[in-house]
Design a protein around this motif. Structure first.
Motif, short mmCIF file in Angstrom:
data_model
loop_
_atom_site.label_atom_id
_atom_site.label_comp_id
_atom_site.label_asym_id
_atom_site.label_seq_id
_atom_site.Cartn_x
_atom_site.Cartn_y
_atom_site.Cartn_z
N ARG B 254 83.31 -9.83 75.33
CA ARG B 254 82.02 -10.51 75.15
C ARG B 254 80.96 -9.51 74.71
NH1 ARG B 254 81.40 -13.08 80.36
NH2 ARG B 254 82.88 -14.62 79.57
N CYS B 259 86.27 -12.54 69.57
CA CYS B 259 86.78 -13.90 69.82
C CYS B 259 88.27 -13.79 70.10
CB CYS B 259 86.49 -14.75 68.57
SG CYS B 259 87.26 -16.37 68.59
N GLN B 268 92.64 -18.38 81.98
CA GLN B 268 92.46 -19.68 82.63
C GLN B 268 93.76 -20.13 83.30
OE1 GLN B 268 89.50 -21.22 82.98
NE2 GLN B 268 88.60 -19.46 81.95
N GLN B 271 94.07 -18.30 86.41
CA GLN B 271 93.17 -18.88 87.43
C GLN B 271 93.87 -20.03 88.13
OE1 GLN B 271 90.40 -17.73 88.39
NE2 GLN B 271 89.45 -16.63 86.70
N MET C 177 75.16 -26.03 84.86
CA MET C 177 76.45 -25.56 84.33
C MET C 177 77.33 -26.75 83.93
SD MET C 177 76.29 -22.35 84.12
CE MET C 177 74.51 -22.32 83.96
N GLY C 247 78.85 -18.05 79.79
CA GLY C 247 79.31 -16.90 80.56
C GLY C 247 79.05 -17.09 82.05
N ALA C 249 78.77 -20.04 83.55
CA ALA C 249 79.66 -21.11 84.01
C ALA C 249 81.08 -20.58 84.22
CB ALA C 249 79.66 -22.27 83.01
N LEU C 250 81.55 -19.77 83.28
CA LEU C 250 82.91 -19.24 83.42
C LEU C 250 83.01 -18.26 84.58
CD1 LEU C 250 83.83 -18.90 79.66
CD2 LEU C 250 85.04 -20.32 81.34
N GLU C 252 81.21 -18.43 87.36
CA GLU C 252 81.26 -19.26 88.57
C GLU C 252 82.63 -19.92 88.71
OE1 GLU C 252 78.87 -19.83 91.00
OE2 GLU C 252 77.83 -18.15 90.05
N ARG C 254 85.42 -18.76 87.71
CA ARG C 254 86.36 -17.74 88.18
C ARG C 254 86.21 -17.54 89.69
NH1 ARG C 254 84.97 -13.28 84.70
NH2 ARG C 254 86.22 -14.37 83.13
N LEU C 263 86.43 -25.05 78.14
CA LEU C 263 85.20 -24.25 78.17
C LEU C 263 85.49 -22.83 77.69
CD1 LEU C 263 82.21 -23.96 78.88
CD2 LEU C 263 82.91 -23.45 81.23
N ALA C 264 86.62 -22.29 78.09
CA ALA C 264 86.98 -20.93 77.67
C ALA C 264 87.15 -20.87 76.16
CB ALA C 264 88.26 -20.49 78.38
N GLU C 267 83.73 -20.97 74.51
CA GLU C 267 83.02 -19.70 74.58
C GLU C 267 83.56 -18.71 73.55
OE1 GLU C 267 83.74 -16.71 77.16
OE2 GLU C 267 81.71 -15.89 77.11
N GLN C 268 84.87 -18.66 73.40
CA GLN C 268 85.43 -17.74 72.42
C GLN C 268 84.98 -18.10 71.00
OE1 GLN C 268 87.05 -14.93 73.24
NE2 GLN C 268 86.69 -15.48 75.36
N GLU D 192 86.54 -31.38 82.65
CA GLU D 192 86.24 -30.06 83.20
C GLU D 192 84.89 -30.06 83.92
OE1 GLU D 192 86.76 -26.95 80.30
OE2 GLU D 192 88.93 -27.30 80.14
N TYR D 196 84.48 -29.11 87.79
CA TYR D 196 83.55 -28.05 88.19
C TYR D 196 82.57 -28.59 89.24
CZ TYR D 196 79.85 -24.49 87.82
OH TYR D 196 78.92 -23.52 88.11
#
Lengths: 299, 299, 299, 299
Positions: B254, B259, B268, B271, C177, C247, C249-250, C252, C254, C263-264, C267-268, D192, D196
């Motif tokens: 990041r 990317c 994930q 996780q 979030m 970032g 949200a991800l 939290e 985690r 979501l991941a 973000e990427q 999601e 969450y």
């Protein structure tokens, strides 16, 4: 040439098929062949192979018929076509062997039709690429009945080194799909790792010295990462063929209700390679796409 | 013990640290150590190591101080804490060596502070796991200045086999992140491949005979797939530690605007392993999660 | 200005904060403010707001202190800093209100410290953007105790339209979030859908007429797809701020052991937008990245 | 019934087709129909529709023939089959209208064959589901020639509300794929987000009050999230039909060399729903799978 050797047929003399058929010829088998473009078979014909005008005619001359062509549609055409397909020509007791990477369900169908004609069929896709075909070191993954495997085994042993009977009809193709799934997802890792390393300012060959031989090691890392680093995208295996294979694997996965997000991601990223013009590059060209996603011009 | 050997310090005697410090003791180095739970250091103390009550005290007795602890927060505490940290105790000319897998940016910060104290610092994370530590066969990836690397090299050579100086401060940690990125994404492939194979009705050990040694081959496939097949989820490397590492890699990515969708997917999925109670299982437990996504009970 | 109105404090006069503080001034509240760049507060000072040199001084003059700043590190600085932070200045009975989108765990920490000072704290992030702030139509998502919510409610009602007390400390941030998770993943769909439509040769505004109002409809499709089609990437909400939110949200997720692959992925992909120079574009710029992955130049 | 109304044909009287055909009957059109299970057409026959034994016979009695069946293979059968298909029966000047969600390339093929018979064909898939069909409020997305659209428009206007001619043959199907791509990826976000929120301890209906009407809002959030919260997985739209649609979209994307990682992820997650037995649940059942990935039992 001894009289005990069965008459063989061969369909498809692309780079791999040409080498494989050549090994059988060299071992003294009588061989009848056909292929889409006759000129590609000339060298084999000069070495004693007989030409036939269709898969059916090949089968009419042969006790065992091998094929290695391109796409499942080609497999269907050379085996199943009621006019010119090999099934229509094979005599009772013959064995049809598809060595193309193709659909497991199509392998089952060919097997069923072969049995209905009093013959038998094997699916026997390979890995090892052009060089494995040339050196007779292929891995051959076989699906079908024991008797047919036993009949064809002397030929397999000429073409390959790792020869495993995986199960009934379709099991060879399924095993090849397992192989491609492993490669596909692993390739994402190789590319992302190199892109990370480059952006972090590391010297890539030096990084490979650290990570190449331990828990992160793989065939792809050892063999393709150096080519990525050198910007060598010459094809060992075409992107477009790999995408064909992943499409088959995902189609089978859908049929079996499997959830394979890694494979699905890999296929999408490889679609990107094709979209950017890399369909005829080697599979290592994925690094270009992965790098571009991070705003990096890899070449 | 010869007088030429520098006095060493050691912080952290978990499974790996205990083995590594033991090798240095065996080689005749004087060693002062501390760790969170003194009982875990008893065997080393009996073999001649000296106890100290804090990282600072370790550093006050040592020319080279090694640490291998858990999380970046622990690294920060044992090195940077102004009261009890090793930086506060190291004499000019000393070298601090962090062998924990930790943040590249923290490595840079420790290096800067060490230089400000007239000392030096290296980041030198390892791969090879408990068994590599026990046998002295670790891969050690080093970031820092040449002079410090030269000073510490005799010790590295006792602990590891593949020892590569990757670049300036942080380069060791970045290389370890490359290593973990390779493993993470490759593990998705191994798990998806096995799940596919199982659903397709293949015999998994037989499949490995076909796919294990060619282009699909990898350390993970050779070493972890057999454990997955046997349902052996004993930890070689804890899921929760692997997730820590992936979190570091994604954080650095990041920061560097990378990317990396494959790594993000892997994190994930891991996780999910933790969410289902597998945080203290070995990384091969990912297969359970991947199988459950396909409605399959792997165990 | 009536004497019953409590003295208010305001920290942060960016585009949104400026509008929001202006509404409170217009409603007759006495207001003391500070911000990083005094010139950005001039218009408010001319309208009667009082300047203070630090968050602490703001808090010393105020019964309720609002802040809307940039990153969690800024939130920490303006509230928690022992020298100049607002917590150090707030009198017993006062209420601190963080309207920045920030970390739920930081909200809990600020709340705990406020309580320890005899004060109270709310987290109250907003959605609705610049235009919602300007028109007083924000959605305000509140975490904290009932009594504090009741105290601040008259002010919230001036700034927003949809005002919901979501739960205890941190619940406002968690709700935000949730909001960002919905937007992030939905944006992938909008971009992929447009890229598909364009490649398929469809006329994009005509497509929106069919898909905009039914089961595929969303705020993003109605509001951002037209801008994507026109190539208008002016920021309603900056990509880099959105990436900050994802970032959080991800992170939290985690912490809570959640597996959120969508979501991941989002973000990427947004990292890719930044990597290509789009950090200060609006979130609709994602379409450029998604299009480039398909070898398409969207602009 | 006036003499000006053209004779209509109808193929497929599932839940949607039954409603749609019923509207045409109610508007006074003469209607000949066939369907796989005659009993499902009884109510329409009692209202005056005429039965035919095959799609071909339907077409022989009709100027305009509508079909809404299940899978592309069914579409192919009812239109293209040389013995019993509608193309074989349609008179010159007639129009065939496929309202099934099916493959764009198949729509092109049907159109070509219809033209070759002197007839014409439209692809006109719909969205709006059972309730939209029942109330005559469907969105109809049309591909084909202007003249045929004009001919059929009075009928479309009886069945739908949002009726848009999207382009040439296949354009209707492509537009439907755009619609499904939007829904698919957005559904990941909805699931999601709820997972969450639940893990964070929020009250879900209260969360929806904050996030439902702003930038995070969508049809799926407003209509399906409440059912997810209540554990109501009754089908508005079957998972297995949605997976069929995503498979078509991904197949077309592959053909057009598109890289759509969000859609590919959605399809894999929905495969998981089917793998766990939810193929006949409504699409909102995705939340169960997403929750299970986080170790949560949603039901």
């Amino acid at each position: 040439m001894t009289t005990e050797k069965p008459a063989l047929g061969w369909i498809g003399t692309g780079v791999m098929g040409h080498s494989m058929a050549g090994h059988l010829l060299a071992a003294g088998y009588p061989l009848t062949l056909t292929t889409r473009t006759r000129s590609k078979a000339e060298a084999l014909l000069e070495r004693g192979a007989q030409w036939a005008d269709s898969p059916r005619e090949v089968a009419e001359q042969s006790q065992i018929v091998f094929a290695i062509v391109g796409y499942p549609a080609d497999v269907r055409e050379v085996f199943v076509d009621p006019q010119n397909g090999a099934i229509a020509g094979i005599a009772p007791g013959g064995v049809l062997v598809d060595m193309t990477t193709s659909e497991p369900s199509l392998a089952v169908e060919i097997h069923r039709q072969a049995i209905a004609h009093g013959a038998d069929a094997l699916d026997a896709p390979v890995s090892g690429g052009d060089s494995g075909a040339a050196s007779g070191n292929l891995s051959i993954m076989i699906g079908g009945n024991d008797a047919a495997v036993k009949t064809v085994m002397p030929c397999f042993e000429i073409m390959g080194k790792t020869i495993v009977h995986q199960g009934g009809p379709g099991a060879g193709q399924h095993t090849k799909m397992v192989n491609q799934t492993l490669i596909a997802t692993g390739m994402i890792g190789v590319c992302e790792a190199l892109v990370y390393a480059h952006r972090a300012g590391l010297d890539l060959p030096t990084v490979l010295r650290s990570v190449g031989s331990g828990a992160a090691g793989s065939w792809s890392l050892s063999n393709l990462a150096p080519r990525m680093i050198e910007g060598d995208f010459e094809p060992g295996f075409y992107v477009e063929h790999f995408v064909k294979d992943m499409g088959i694997a995902l189609g089978e996965a859908r049929r079996m209700n499997l959830c394979l997000p890694g494979l699905a991601l890999a296929e999408q990223l490889y679609q990107s390679v094709i979209a950017k013009g890399g369909g005829r590059a080697g599979t290592q060209a994925l690094v270009n796409t992965v790098a571009e996603m991070s705003g990096m011009d890899w070449d």
